[in-house]
Design a protein around this motif. Structure first.
Motif, short mmCIF file in Angstrom:
data_model
loop_
_atom_site.label_atom_id
_atom_site.label_comp_id
_atom_site.label_asym_id
_atom_site.label_seq_id
_atom_site.Cartn_x
_atom_site.Cartn_y
_atom_site.Cartn_z
N ARG A 20 0.12 -8.66 -0.93
CA ARG A 20 0.66 -7.48 -1.60
C ARG A 20 -0.32 -6.96 -2.65
O ARG A 20 -0.46 -5.75 -2.84
CB ARG A 20 2.02 -7.80 -2.23
CG ARG A 20 3.11 -8.00 -1.19
CD ARG A 20 4.45 -8.39 -1.80
NE ARG A 20 5.36 -8.85 -0.76
CZ ARG A 20 6.61 -9.24 -0.97
NH1 ARG A 20 7.10 -9.25 -2.21
NH2 ARG A 20 7.37 -9.64 0.03
N LEU A 21 -1.00 -7.87 -3.33
CA LEU A 21 -2.02 -7.45 -4.30
C LEU A 21 -3.14 -6.68 -3.60
O LEU A 21 -3.64 -5.69 -4.14
CB LEU A 21 -2.58 -8.67 -5.03
CG LEU A 21 -3.64 -8.38 -6.10
CD1 LEU A 21 -3.09 -7.44 -7.17
CD2 LEU A 21 -4.15 -9.67 -6.72
N LYS A 22 -3.51 -7.12 -2.40
CA LYS A 22 -4.53 -6.40 -1.63
C LYS A 22 -4.07 -4.97 -1.36
O LYS A 22 -4.85 -4.01 -1.51
CB LYS A 22 -4.79 -7.11 -0.29
CG LYS A 22 -5.54 -8.41 -0.39
CD LYS A 22 -5.70 -9.01 1.00
CE LYS A 22 -6.32 -10.39 0.95
NZ LYS A 22 -6.42 -11.00 2.31
N GLY A 23 -2.81 -4.82 -0.95
CA GLY A 23 -2.29 -3.48 -0.65
C GLY A 23 -2.32 -2.58 -1.87
O GLY A 23 -2.65 -1.39 -1.78
N TYR A 24 -1.95 -3.13 -3.01
CA TYR A 24 -1.99 -2.40 -4.29
C TYR A 24 -3.41 -1.95 -4.61
O TYR A 24 -3.66 -0.79 -4.95
CB TYR A 24 -1.44 -3.32 -5.38
CG TYR A 24 -1.63 -2.89 -6.81
CD1 TYR A 24 -0.89 -1.84 -7.36
CD2 TYR A 24 -2.55 -3.55 -7.63
CE1 TYR A 24 -1.05 -1.47 -8.70
CE2 TYR A 24 -2.71 -3.19 -8.97
CZ TYR A 24 -1.96 -2.15 -9.49
OH TYR A 24 -2.13 -1.79 -10.80
N LYS A 25 -4.37 -2.87 -4.47
CA LYS A 25 -5.77 -2.55 -4.75
C LYS A 25 -6.30 -1.48 -3.81
O LYS A 25 -6.99 -0.53 -4.24
CB LYS A 25 -6.64 -3.81 -4.62
CG LYS A 25 -6.49 -4.81 -5.74
CD LYS A 25 -7.43 -6.00 -5.48
CE LYS A 25 -7.41 -6.99 -6.62
NZ LYS A 25 -8.31 -8.15 -6.36
N TYR A 26 -5.99 -1.60 -2.52
CA TYR A 26 -6.49 -0.64 -1.54
C TYR A 26 -5.96 0.77 -1.82
O TYR A 26 -6.69 1.75 -1.70
CB TYR A 26 -6.09 -1.06 -0.12
CG TYR A 26 -6.74 -2.32 0.38
CD1 TYR A 26 -7.93 -2.79 -0.15
CD2 TYR A 26 -6.15 -3.07 1.41
CE1 TYR A 26 -8.53 -3.95 0.31
CE2 TYR A 26 -6.74 -4.23 1.88
CZ TYR A 26 -7.93 -4.67 1.33
OH TYR A 26 -8.51 -5.82 1.79
N ALA A 27 -4.69 0.87 -2.22
CA ALA A 27 -4.11 2.18 -2.51
C ALA A 27 -4.78 2.82 -3.72
O ALA A 27 -5.07 4.02 -3.73
CB ALA A 27 -2.60 2.05 -2.73
N TYR B 10 0.85 -1.20 0.00
CA TYR B 10 0.00 0.00 0.00
C TYR B 10 0.88 1.25 0.00
O TYR B 10 0.66 2.20 -0.77
CB TYR B 10 -0.92 0.00 1.23
CG TYR B 10 -1.84 1.20 1.31
CD1 TYR B 10 -3.15 1.11 0.86
CD2 TYR B 10 -1.40 2.42 1.84
CE1 TYR B 10 -4.01 2.21 0.92
CE2 TYR B 10 -2.25 3.52 1.90
CZ TYR B 10 -3.54 3.40 1.44
OH TYR B 10 -4.38 4.50 1.50
N ASN B 11 1.89 1.26 0.87
CA ASN B 11 2.78 2.42 0.99
C ASN B 11 3.54 2.68 -0.32
O ASN B 11 3.70 3.83 -0.73
CB ASN B 11 3.76 2.22 2.13
CG ASN B 11 3.08 2.18 3.48
OD1 ASN B 11 1.95 2.65 3.63
ND2 ASN B 11 3.75 1.63 4.48
#
Length: 344
Positions: free
Chosen positions: A200-207, A171-172
């Protein structure tokens, strides 16, 4: 010529004392006087006597050996983790027995069986690419042998683990690229069956969601994440329309290779494409421009995993083994020239 293993009986016959006296002297027992003890040690050394640690360990029910199973040894991250484990092992009198699964569940099963039959006191594991279940580690649990997973860990199961927050870390990184003006961000990762990449894919999507950028599956590329795949990735990116303005790669080797290949084709980094890697490997500081990356605390992860294992091994009545716990270590984004655009 066949070599004959020297025994305490050979030493006893040579000196003219009982085998019991020899055994006590070799174990520094106070019942043997210093003169006799010194003579026995000298003869033992001269004859080439080797203590039978295996038999001794069987009696004590401990081998002082800890098994380690890694996906691959030719990994900067895994080398760092093992160095952290080795430090704690040396300080506490344990030895590491290290094997690699080569990203194969069958090899991982074989390694686990070998470790079990070798009577390791405990086991530290980072799962292979295609490990779908962890049934082959259950015999350890049934025998009261502690197993701790790190980095690549099972989603469920009666075991402890040491990880980072992969969702927050990615996300960061994605947020940073967005703040640099990137809107067409490619995310490159490994198999989504492995929880670190799924997270990591979740973090990418959330961002993307938090910054009102639509998610597109076309911008998610799976890769072997090695040097060759970095070159192949660059060739794919050069053919993309619309042309990406940001790339987030799940390790530094692949990201650095991609960066170099794009540069060779006249692409300016970070002006045309901003790039962020993952792990903070040495290569991230050797390419030009230097690679932005997420610092993954591999050495600390090895230390923490080994400390937790030893605490279970040395706990009274092994009470800690009944408790499953997850330790989450801190990671942080390191911003370097590969993603830092002027004026942003």
């Amino acid at each position: 010529m066949e070599y004959k293993e020297i025994t305490i009986y050979d030493i006893a016959n040579k000196i003219g004392v009982s085998p019991t006296t020899v055994s006590r002297a070799l174990n520094n027992h106070p019942a043997v006087n210093e003169k006799t003890k010194s003579k026995i040690l000298q003869v033992a050394e001269k004859l080439g006597y080797r203590s039978n640690f295996f038999a001794s360990n069987l009696r004590s029910k401990k081998t002082q050996n800890v098994g380690v199973i890694v996906p691959r040894l030719n990994s900067s991250f895994q080398s760092s983790v093992i160095a952290g484990m080795e430090k704690i092992a040396n300080e506490t009198g344990y030895n590491l027995i290290i094997s690699q699964s080569l990203e194969s569940i069958e090899k991982e099963k074989t390694n686990a069986r070998t470790m079990f039959n070798s009577r390791v006191d405990g086991l530290l594991v980072s799962l292979s690419n295609d490990t779908a279940n962890i049934h082959h580690f259950l015999p350890f649990k049934e025998k009261g042998i502690p197993v701790i997973f790190y980095d690549r860990t099972p989603e469920e199961g009666p075991f402890s683990s040491v990880v980072i927050d992969n969702t927050q870390a990615t996300y960061n990184s994605t947020k940073h690229l967005i703040q640099q003006g990137c809107q067409q961000i490619i995310h490159v990762l490994g198999k989504l069956d492995i929880n670190i990449y799924a997270n990591r894919l979740k973090g990418y999507k959330y961002a993307l969601m938090d910054h009102d950028i639509p998610f597109s599956l076309d911008k998610v590329l799976q890769s072997d994440l090695n040097e060759n795949s970095g070159e192949e990735l660059a060739q794919k990116i050069l053919q993309m329309k619309p042309f990406p303005d940001g790339i987030l790669v799940s390790n530094d080797i692949c990201a650095a290779s991609c960066l170099q290949t794009l540069k060779s084709q006249g692409i300016k980094i970070p002006e045309d494409i901003a790039i962020v890697g993952f792990n903070n490997d040495m290569v991230s500081r050797m390419v030009e421009p230097k690679l932005s990356t997420t610092h993954y605390p591999g050495y600390e992860m090895g230390e923490v995993a080994m400390k937790n294992l030893i605490s279970q091994l040395e706990a009274p009545s092994k009470t800690i083994q009944k408790t499953q716990q997850t330790v989450t270590l801190r990671s942080h984004l390191i911003i370097r020239a590969s993603s830092l655009r002027k004026g942003k």
